[in-house]
Design an enzyme around this catalytic site. Structure first.
Site, PDB file in Angstrom:
ATOM      1  N   TYR A 130      68.685  16.735 -15.901  1.00 41.12           N
ATOM      2  CA  TYR A 130      69.684  16.143 -16.795  1.00 41.12           C
ATOM      3  C   TYR A 130      70.322  14.937 -16.096  1.00 41.12           C
ATOM      4  O   TYR A 130      71.521  14.890 -15.819  1.00 41.12           O
ATOM      5  CB  TYR A 130      70.747  17.171 -17.208  1.00 41.12           C
ATOM      6  CG  TYR A 130      71.299  16.863 -18.581  1.00 41.12           C
ATOM      7  CD1 TYR A 130      70.504  16.992 -19.707  1.00 41.12           C
ATOM      8  CD2 TYR A 130      72.602  16.405 -18.757  1.00 41.12           C
ATOM      9  CE1 TYR A 130      70.980  16.679 -20.966  1.00 41.12           C
ATOM     10  CE2 TYR A 130      73.099  16.090 -20.017  1.00 41.12           C
ATOM     11  CZ  TYR A 130      72.272  16.231 -21.112  1.00 41.12           C
ATOM     12  OH  TYR A 130      72.738  15.919 -22.358  1.00 41.12           O
ATOM     13  N   HIS A 152      72.023  10.750  -9.864  1.00 45.03           N
ATOM     14  CA  HIS A 152      70.663  11.163  -9.493  1.00 45.03           C
ATOM     15  C   HIS A 152      69.786   9.941  -9.230  1.00 45.03           C
ATOM     16  O   HIS A 152      69.024   9.902  -8.268  1.00 45.03           O
ATOM     17  CB  HIS A 152      70.017  11.950 -10.635  1.00 45.03           C
ATOM     18  CG  HIS A 152      70.672  13.271 -10.944  1.00 45.03           C
ATOM     19  ND1 HIS A 152      71.312  13.524 -12.121  1.00 45.03           N
ATOM     20  CD2 HIS A 152      70.752  14.416 -10.220  1.00 45.03           C
ATOM     21  CE1 HIS A 152      71.761  14.770 -12.138  1.00 45.03           C
ATOM     22  NE2 HIS A 152      71.453  15.333 -10.988  1.00 45.03           N
ATOM     23  N   GLY A 155      73.489  14.000  -2.589  1.00 44.97           N
ATOM     24  CA  GLY A 155      74.718  13.294  -2.920  1.00 44.97           C
ATOM     25  C   GLY A 155      75.896  13.858  -2.139  1.00 44.97           C
ATOM     26  O   GLY A 155      76.005  15.069  -1.958  1.00 44.97           O
TER      27      GLY A 155
END
Ligand code: AMP
Length: 291
Positions: free
Chosen positions: A23, A28, A138
């Site tokens: 998603y 990302h 991240g």
């Protein structure tokens, strides 16, 4: 997957890897772009790992859109998208788990028991399957990054782990696949997290070093927003994740706040830049527009 990796490795090519639950958003994609720069071939995994979700958490309703993700990943140059099935990852009789101890005890590890055991286990498995030279994570999931770095070091996994800055919406909200859960009337309250980081940064830059005082201001600030309930607000050492009382070494402010039924996290490493431009500290501290 193994054949793909082995043949690249045999040719002396460098494999970069971005593990995700899909998603995709710009956060990302920023990891993938970095992966492209750091390797000859980029592998992206999409796997909503059931083992890292607790009972009553959002495993079933976690957003999924494979076709969109595939296109986005291909557009930023992913060479292979790996989407394993649960039966492949956790076949019958599966019974091996990775437990990273101290750094997973507090913060999200406390609120979500078993979460990091699931994360560490799936990442260890993915590292063995994908055989990357470099894996990109991240910093938004700060405790996750610390946990993976710890595991890679402790288990002698030959892998470089890279942390990338948090990508935000223009209003400062950290991008997250879970932001789709936010209802329209909760959106402003979700900004209480990123705005708190700006406040903490301001206090730090004005010379405040007492962690309790900074946390006190932030808790007061978040509570002024409707629909918010603080899960935790802590200032921790960036390596051990133990609470610090006085800001001397490298420290991180870590926040988890429920906005309605959506649990959001964010963090700020003191002394670092913070890419939130359209909120002035004073304004946000004095008059959140929701009041
Ligand atoms: P997820 O799909 O949420 O498991 O995240 C996959 C990877 O993307 C993890 O390494 C996350 O830390 C990273 N990530 C998630 N949100 C962001 C963001 N806003 N900025 C940068 N990286 C992110």
């Amino acid at each position: 997957m193994l054949v793909f990796s082995e043949s690249l490795r045999n040719k002396g090519k460098k494999i970069s890897f971005v593990p995700t639950m899909g998603y995709f958003h710009e956060g990302h994609l920023s990891l993938m772009k970095e992966g492209r720069k750091r390797g000859d071939s980029l592998v992206v995994s999409i796997y909503v790992n059931p083992v890292q979700f607790g009972p009553g958490e959002d495993f079933v309703r976690y957003p999924r859109d494979f076709e969109r993700d595939r296109k986005l990943a291909e557009d930023v140059g992913a060479n292979l998208i790996f989407c394993p099935e649960n039966e492949e990852m956790y076949p019958e009789h599966y019974q091996t788990f990775v437990d990273v101890e101290e750094v997973t005890r507090d913060l999200c590890g406390f609120s979500r028991p078993g979460h990091f055991r699931g994360v560490a286990t799936v990442c260890a498995k993915l590292f063995h399957i994908v055989k990357p030279h470099v894996a990109i994570f991240g910093k938004k999931d700060f405790q996750q990054l610390v946990t993976i770095k710890r595991m890679v070091q402790d288990l002698n996994i030959v892998l470089e782990v890279v942390g990338m800055p948090t990508v935000r919406e223009t209003d400062g909200l950290a991008m997250s696949s879970r932001n789709v859960y936010l209802k329209a009337h909760e959106r402003e309250s979700a900004l209480s997290l990123s705005r708190s980081l700006v406040i903490a940064k301001g206090l730090y830059e004005d010379g405040e070093r007492d962690a309790g005082k900074i946390l006190g201001e932030i808790e007061k600030y978040i509570k002024r927003y409707p629909y918010t309930s603080i899960d935790y607000a802590k200032i921790c050492d960036t390596t051990t994740l133990k609470d610090v009382e006085y800001l001397e070494g490298e420290a991180v402010l870590a926040l988890a706040v429920k906005v309605g039924s959506t649990r959001l996290i964010d963090n700020y490493v003191f002394g670092e830049a913070l890419d939130i431009y359209n909120v002035s500290v004073q304004e946000s501290a004095i008059s959140p527009s929701v009041r």
